[in-house]
Design a protein around this motif. Structure first.
Motif, PDB file in Angstrom:
ATOM      1  N   TYR A 106     -47.677 -47.143   3.742  1.00 21.07           N
ATOM      2  CA  TYR A 106     -48.090 -47.713   3.909  1.00 21.07           C
ATOM      3  C   TYR A 106     -47.503 -49.375   5.025  1.00 21.07           C
ATOM      4  CZ  TYR A 106     -51.244 -51.827   3.285  1.00 21.07           C
ATOM      5  OH  TYR A 106     -52.195 -52.879   3.166  1.00 21.07           O
ATOM      6  N   HIS A 107     -46.506 -50.129   4.490  1.00 18.07           N
ATOM      7  CA  HIS A 107     -45.789 -50.772   5.224  1.00 18.07           C
ATOM      8  C   HIS A 107     -45.657 -50.249   6.776  1.00 18.07           C
ATOM      9  CE1 HIS A 107     -45.554 -53.533   2.075  1.00 18.07           C
ATOM     10  NE2 HIS A 107     -45.211 -52.808   1.359  1.00 18.07           N
ATOM     11  N   ALA A 108     -44.984 -49.548   6.949  1.00 18.40           N
ATOM     12  CA  ALA A 108     -44.742 -48.210   8.031  1.00 18.40           C
ATOM     13  C   ALA A 108     -45.711 -48.651   9.626  1.00 18.40           C
ATOM     14  CB  ALA A 108     -44.089 -47.259   8.754  1.00 18.40           C
ATOM     15  N   ALA A 109     -47.163 -48.016   8.385  1.00 19.62           N
ATOM     16  CA  ALA A 109     -48.412 -47.864   8.717  1.00 19.62           C
ATOM     17  C   ALA A 109     -49.249 -48.896   9.533  1.00 19.62           C
ATOM     18  CB  ALA A 109     -49.348 -46.945   8.349  1.00 19.62           C
ATOM     19  N   ARG A 110     -48.895 -50.332   8.458  1.00 18.63           N
ATOM     20  CA  ARG A 110     -48.991 -51.702   8.818  1.00 18.63           C
ATOM     21  C   ARG A 110     -48.457 -52.063   9.904  1.00 18.63           C
ATOM     22  NH1 ARG A 110     -53.747 -54.074   5.978  1.00 18.63           N
ATOM     23  NH2 ARG A 110     -53.201 -55.407   7.452  1.00 18.63           N
ATOM     24  N   GLU A 111     -47.087 -51.846  10.169  1.00 24.83           N
ATOM     25  CA  GLU A 111     -46.673 -52.600  11.113  1.00 24.83           C
ATOM     26  C   GLU A 111     -46.386 -51.923  12.325  1.00 24.83           C
ATOM     27  OE1 GLU A 111     -41.519 -52.338  12.193  1.00 24.83           O
ATOM     28  OE2 GLU A 111     -41.967 -53.262  10.036  1.00 24.83           O
ATOM     29  N   GLN A 112     -47.033 -50.518  12.451  1.00 26.36           N
ATOM     30  CA  GLN A 112     -47.159 -49.908  13.873  1.00 26.36           C
ATOM     31  C   GLN A 112     -48.610 -50.191  14.182  1.00 26.36           C
ATOM     32  OE1 GLN A 112     -47.282 -45.826  13.367  1.00 26.36           O
ATOM     33  NE2 GLN A 112     -46.766 -45.292  15.319  1.00 26.36           N
ATOM     34  N   GLN A 113     -50.118 -50.537  13.408  1.00 28.91           N
ATOM     35  CA  GLN A 113     -51.020 -50.944  13.494  1.00 28.91           C
ATOM     36  C   GLN A 113     -50.892 -52.186  14.005  1.00 28.91           C
ATOM     37  OE1 GLN A 113     -52.898 -52.021  10.424  1.00 28.91           O
ATOM     38  NE2 GLN A 113     -55.156 -52.150  11.526  1.00 28.91           N
ATOM     39  N   SER A 114     -49.818 -53.148  13.551  1.00 30.06           N
ATOM     40  CA  SER A 114     -49.673 -54.528  14.517  1.00 30.06           C
ATOM     41  C   SER A 114     -49.178 -53.994  15.692  1.00 30.06           C
ATOM     42  CB  SER A 114     -48.817 -55.484  13.422  1.00 30.06           C
ATOM     43  OG  SER A 114     -48.211 -56.505  14.349  1.00 30.06           O
ATOM     44  N   PHE A 115     -47.925 -53.141  15.606  1.00 28.58           N
ATOM     45  CA  PHE A 115     -47.170 -53.967  16.411  1.00 28.58           C
ATOM     46  C   PHE A 115     -49.097 -53.212  18.314  1.00 28.58           C
ATOM     47  CE2 PHE A 115     -46.044 -50.046  20.393  1.00 28.58           C
ATOM     48  CZ  PHE A 115     -45.426 -51.000  20.815  1.00 28.58           C
ATOM     49  N   ILE A 116     -49.423 -51.965  17.718  1.00 35.24           N
ATOM     50  CA  ILE A 116     -50.691 -51.660  18.686  1.00 35.24           C
ATOM     51  C   ILE A 116     -51.866 -52.267  18.412  1.00 35.24           C
ATOM     52  CG2 ILE A 116     -52.561 -49.890  18.271  1.00 35.24           C
ATOM     53  CD1 ILE A 116     -50.564 -47.562  17.514  1.00 35.24           C
TER      54      ILE A 116
END
Length: 158
Positions: free
Chosen positions: A48-58
């Motif tokens: 979840y945290h990795a996906a949220r971080e990736q979402q923030s980057f995108i």
């Protein structure tokens, strides 16, 4: 407002990246977040945290691209007729005066610069040394590994 120059090809490449981020990457991340959320406790959920971080980057990249494209001064370099004088958008053939190696660069906007594709930013030291010069001129500029000397052996616009 200061409109940053960008080549027509560079603007097209950035629009493609923006479209891909919006139509492919954003939905994929939203799905990954939903899937990770379904696994329960979010405090200890690395997916979840990795996906949220990736979402923030995108989302940050989408915002950066939208802002750059909305304010860019897009220049069709194929219509420039500067002859053998170097201006923004020029494709320049250079010969290293020390080694004899030849290299070709195109001077482009900051956001579209990519040294792996020989696209150099108009604000880079080498581009600043080249702007306004003519075919046959020699230039000297401070590179990261010391002073470099090049002869301008060709200038063209496409």
């Amino acid at each position: 407002m200061n409109r940053a120059p960008m080549t027509k090809k560079g603007a097209e490449r950035l629009r493609k990246e923006l479209d891909r981020l919006k139509s492919e990457e954003r939905p994929r991340i939203i799905e990954a977040i939903a899937e990770a959320r379904a696994h329960g406790d979010l405090k200890e959920n690395a997916e979840y945290h990795a996906a949220r971080e990736q979402q923030s980057f995108i989302e940050g990249r989408i915002n950066e691209l939208e802002a750059a494209l909305s304010t860019a001064q897009v220049i069709d370099t194929s219509t420039l007729n500067a002859g053998n004088k170097i201006v923004f958008g020029a494709i320049v053939d250079l010969e290293d005066e020390d080694s004899g190696d030849e290299v070709t660069y195109q001077i482009v906007g900051d956001l579209e610069a990519d040294i792996k594709q020989n696209l150099i930013a108009v604000t880079s030291p080498i581009a600043r040394a080249l702007i306004g010069r003519l075919e046959g001129d020699s230039i000297e500029f401070e590179a990261p590994r010391g002073v470099k000397n090049y002869e301008i052996i060709g200038v063209r616009y496409e």
